[in-house]
Scaffold this active site. Sequence first.
Site, PDB file in Angstrom:
ATOM      1  N   TYR A  49       6.087   7.417 -10.280  1.00 53.64           N
ATOM      2  CA  TYR A  49       6.099   5.681  -9.701  1.00 53.64           C
ATOM      3  C   TYR A  49       7.384   5.256 -10.982  1.00 53.64           C
ATOM      4  CZ  TYR A  49       1.973   5.804  -6.887  1.00 53.64           C
ATOM      5  OH  TYR A  49       0.734   5.647  -5.737  1.00 53.64           O
ATOM      6  N   HIS A 115      -1.844   7.811  -1.410  1.00 54.07           N
ATOM      7  CA  HIS A 115      -0.167   7.431  -1.791  1.00 54.07           C
ATOM      8  C   HIS A 115       0.469   8.283  -0.203  1.00 54.07           C
ATOM      9  CE1 HIS A 115       3.648   7.521  -2.921  1.00 54.07           C
ATOM     10  NE2 HIS A 115       3.476   9.092  -2.368  1.00 54.07           N
ATOM     11  N   GLU A 126       9.217  13.989  -4.308  1.00 56.14           N
ATOM     12  CA  GLU A 126       7.263  14.019  -5.097  1.00 56.14           C
ATOM     13  C   GLU A 126       7.307  15.623  -4.623  1.00 56.14           C
ATOM     14  OE1 GLU A 126       6.115  10.637  -1.900  1.00 56.14           O
ATOM     15  OE2 GLU A 126       7.459   9.750  -3.328  1.00 56.14           O
TER      16      GLU A 126
HETATM   17  P1  ADP Z   1       2.513   2.151  -0.823  1.00 58.92           P
HETATM   18  O1  ADP Z   1       1.740   3.186  -1.609  1.00 58.92           O
HETATM   19  O2  ADP Z   1       2.149   1.975   0.664  1.00 58.92           O
HETATM   20  O3  ADP Z   1       3.717   3.002  -0.550  1.00 58.92           O
HETATM   21  P2  ADP Z   1       4.341   0.725  -3.175  1.00 58.92           P
HETATM   22  O4  ADP Z   1       5.404   1.856  -2.821  1.00 58.92           O
HETATM   23  O5  ADP Z   1       4.943  -0.478  -2.731  1.00 58.92           O
HETATM   24  O6  ADP Z   1       3.355   1.210  -1.895  1.00 58.92           O
HETATM   25  O7  ADP Z   1       3.415   0.862  -4.057  1.00 58.92           O
HETATM   26  C1  ADP Z   1       2.798   1.526  -4.750  1.00 58.92           C
HETATM   27  C2  ADP Z   1       1.445   1.504  -5.691  1.00 58.92           C
HETATM   28  O8  ADP Z   1       1.640   0.703  -6.244  1.00 58.92           O
HETATM   29  C3  ADP Z   1       0.558   0.771  -4.299  1.00 58.92           C
HETATM   30  O9  ADP Z   1       0.190   2.110  -3.337  1.00 58.92           O
HETATM   31  C4  ADP Z   1      -0.579   0.443  -5.044  1.00 58.92           C
HETATM   32  O10 ADP Z   1      -1.514   0.857  -6.001  1.00 58.92           O
HETATM   33  C5  ADP Z   1       0.276  -0.260  -6.354  1.00 58.92           C
HETATM   34  N1  ADP Z   1       0.912  -1.997  -5.600  1.00 58.92           N
HETATM   35  C6  ADP Z   1       1.466  -2.339  -4.659  1.00 58.92           C
HETATM   36  N2  ADP Z   1       1.288  -3.316  -5.196  1.00 58.92           N
HETATM   37  C7  ADP Z   1       0.938  -4.020  -5.994  1.00 58.92           C
HETATM   38  C8  ADP Z   1       0.185  -5.031  -6.260  1.00 58.92           C
HETATM   39  N3  ADP Z   1       0.646  -5.964  -5.331  1.00 58.92           N
HETATM   40  N4  ADP Z   1      -0.707  -4.651  -7.811  1.00 58.92           N
HETATM   41  C9  ADP Z   1      -0.813  -4.440  -7.773  1.00 58.92           C
HETATM   42  N5  ADP Z   1      -0.389  -2.816  -7.067  1.00 58.92           N
HETATM   43  C10 ADP Z   1       0.149  -2.431  -6.604  1.00 58.92           C
HETATM   44 MG    MG Z   2       5.960   3.534  -2.435  1.00 61.04          MG
END
Ligand code: ADP
Ligand code: MG
Length: 137
Positions: A49, A115, A126
Site C-alpha cells: 500500500y 482488494h 501487484e
Molecule cells: P480501493 O480498495 O477501493 O481501491 P483505495 O485504494 O482508495 O480503495 O484505498 C485502499 C484501502 O484503504 C481501502 O480498500 C480501505 O481498506 C482503506 N481506506 C480507504 N479509504 C479509507 C478511509 N477513509 N478510512 C479508512 N480506511 C480507508
Molecule cells: Mg485501490
Amino acid sequence: MEKTFAIIKPDAVADNHIGGILAMAEAAGFKIRAAQMKHLTRKEAEGFYAVHAERPFFGELVEFMSEGPCVLLALEREDAVAKWRDVMGATNPANAAEGTVRKTYAKSVGRNCAHGSDSKENAAIELAYFFPGTALL
Ligand code: ADP
Ligand code: MG
C-alpha cells in the site's frame, strides 16, 4: 485473457467469508489462477500500500492488513480488472451496490473485506509482488 490481483482481507477471513467471496468471483465468470493464504507482515502491507503512505488512514490500513491471514488471488476473465472492481463494489460499503462483495460482507470503509487492482498496470505490479514467477500462468 486479462488477469487481476485480489485479496480477501483479514476481516472476511476471520468472519468465514472466504467461500462466499470465492463463490461470487466464480459466479461472475472468473477463473482462480492462483490462491494463497498468507498472514502479511507489517512490512509487506506497507510495501503493498506504499501509494497510500501519505494518507491519514495509512497506519490503520497497515495494522488491519497485517492483523490476521488474508487470501491472495490471481483472477482471470475478460476485462478482469474492471469487472472485479464491479463485483467488489465501492470502497465504502455504505455506497456499494446491492449484491456486491463489499455490500454483502464489509463493515466499514477501512474493513472492507476485499482488494482489487485499479488498472492493468497495477494488476501486473501487484501480481508480480505477491506471485513472483507465477503471474503469467
Ligand atoms: P480501493 O480498495 O477501493 O481501491 P483505495 O485504494 O482508495 O480503495 O484505498 C485502499 C484501502 O484503504 C481501502 O480498500 C480501505 O481498506 C482503506 N481506506 C480507504 N479509504 C479509507 C478511509 N477513509 N478510512 C479508512 N480506511 C480507508
Ligand atoms: Mg485501490
